[in-house]
Design an enzyme around this catalytic site. Sequence first.
Site, mmCIF file in Angstrom:
data_model
loop_
_atom_site.group_PDB
_atom_site.id
_atom_site.type_symbol
_atom_site.label_atom_id
_atom_site.label_comp_id
_atom_site.label_asym_id
_atom_site.label_seq_id
_atom_site.Cartn_x
_atom_site.Cartn_y
_atom_site.Cartn_z
ATOM 1 N N LYS A 116 57.263 -6.963 59.086
ATOM 2 C CA LYS A 116 56.839 -8.355 58.918
ATOM 3 C C LYS A 116 55.341 -8.404 58.670
ATOM 4 C CE LYS A 116 56.382 -12.702 61.466
ATOM 5 N NZ LYS A 116 56.635 -13.476 62.665
ATOM 6 N N GLU A 146 49.992 -23.128 69.317
ATOM 7 C CA GLU A 146 50.297 -21.770 69.774
ATOM 8 C C GLU A 146 49.315 -21.217 70.809
ATOM 9 O OE1 GLU A 146 51.767 -19.314 66.738
ATOM 10 O OE2 GLU A 146 52.116 -17.652 68.095
HETATM 11 C C1 ISC Z 1 50.299 -18.563 60.682
HETATM 12 C C2 ISC Z 1 50.649 -19.822 60.979
HETATM 13 O O1 ISC Z 1 51.742 -20.102 61.738
HETATM 14 C C3 ISC Z 1 52.405 -19.114 62.514
HETATM 15 C C4 ISC Z 1 52.824 -19.770 63.757
HETATM 16 C C5 ISC Z 1 54.034 -20.396 63.898
HETATM 17 C C6 ISC Z 1 55.002 -20.248 62.898
HETATM 18 C C7 ISC Z 1 54.819 -19.401 61.859
HETATM 19 C C8 ISC Z 1 55.885 -19.217 60.830
HETATM 20 O O2 ISC Z 1 56.990 -19.750 61.009
HETATM 21 O O3 ISC Z 1 55.667 -18.572 59.809
HETATM 22 C C9 ISC Z 1 53.598 -18.557 61.731
HETATM 23 O O4 ISC Z 1 53.929 -17.279 62.211
HETATM 24 C C10 ISC Z 1 49.871 -20.982 60.518
HETATM 25 O O5 ISC Z 1 50.181 -22.105 60.904
HETATM 26 O O6 ISC Z 1 48.885 -20.792 59.771
#
Ligand code: ISC
Length: 469
Positions: A221, A270
């Site tokens: 990932k 987060e």
């Molecule tokens: C990297 C970001 O989100 C992360 C956090 C939650 C969900 C995410 C997703 O579903 O891709 C990302 O990993 C951003 O908001 O810039």
Amino acid sequence: MLTTLDNTMKENIVHALEKARQTNQSVIVSTVREVDAINPLHFYATAEKLNIGERFFWSSPSEHFTLVGVGNELILENEDNDERFQKIESQWREYPKRLIAAKHEIGTGPLLFGGFSFDPIKEKDLLWETFSEAKFVLPTKMLTVRQNKTYLTINKLITPFDDSGTCLQHFESSNENIEKYKYNLDCEKGNEFASIELKTAEWVEAVQQATDDIKANQLDKVVLAREVHLEFSETINPYHVIGRLQTEQPTSFIFCFENGPKQFIGATPERLVKKQENQVLSTCLAGSINRGSNKQEDEMLGNKLLHDEKNLLEHHIVVKMIREALEYCCNDLNVPTNPILLKTKNIQHLYTPVRGLAKDGYSLLDMVAKLHPTPALGGYPKQKAVEKIRELEPMHRGWYAAPIGWFDHEDNGEFVVAIRSGLIEDNKAALFAGCGIVSESDPETEYLETKMKLKPMMSALGGKEYEGC
Ligand SMILES: C=C(O[C@H]1C=CC=C(C(=O)O)[C@@H]1O)C(=O)O
Ligand SMILES: [Mg+2]
């Protein structure tokens, strides 16, 4: 002049000065008083006129906790690659601290607020040039709102060369009338933006390349981000931006870090890690879907997300890594088997809280160092993902997606990851958003996901939601 400080306070301050002289070592002295309630954003805005230095703003949604710092009583920063977390901590520990307060409420007294860059190896670009790889400040004045009580902390770094008159005078302001910080805040008027710059095609290509690399088993990932540059017809008022984020994103952490003429602002859902005494809480947040236009549609979308294989994979990779990282520093780790939903105004996420008890000898910053970047921001495996980001991402992250937060002299504190954020200066804003890319990712769908993630800052900047980015 020096009549308002009570005698115990005076004695304590003079005592600290004597200690500094005897040991030839500067001492941090903090006085804390409960004060009348005031809107912390008013304090932040009015403090600009005090001319005592840069400010920060922080609010966490769960316990109605807000911090506003003004002035740099002490700045700890470094440009280190490997040891930047530990260096901040060891420098902070060097200073003896004296807290003068009736009782120590968490979030009052001597504490540092600041953050780190995402990747100290990547050479800085113009946008982030003035941001160190690690920078923390001990504010001169700090307002804390906690469980509906308001406190004012005054900090001073007392050096062996200070004189008692100046020291006492410094703390006089702890008695000031907080009413003077009232500010006329009108968050209604939005800014119109004049131009916009995107690197959409490059980013979509990078996502395609990343999925190919994942399919070729180079890694599991990688999170790829893009930036949007906006230019407004008028200077952006950061108080309005923070004010709107407070109203529109009540379930997020709101932060603002002022660095010279720039303000790094965001509303992130987060949490990276929180530590209170030995209790540790980290949260895995990854996997996203939009909100519905009515309750029924919203629930249908939430359910879809909870069962979507691609999003569950994105999420499980994060849970696995956070579990591994925290097992190292915590006992009694509790990791729920399945994620639940966390909803913000614009997005629904998969969410798994992870709880544990810190092992002896492990500090909050040790945990930050171990966790950063989680696969919600970097990818998996960690090192490979960070290298892939360096190679493919058409931007410099600066402090975006990196840990930002606070910690005190007893190692209580909290760090979030600085997503849903933007860097603001005058009439310009650079906004950032990224997505977790796995083998099943479709570049167009991921692009739409970044649009959704840009919405909170777009809306806070403009007072209305914009399409097109
Ligand atoms: C990297 C970001 O989100 C992360 C956090 C939650 C969900 C995410 C997703 O579903 O891709 C990302 O990993 C951003 O908001 O810039
Ligand atoms: Mg995603």
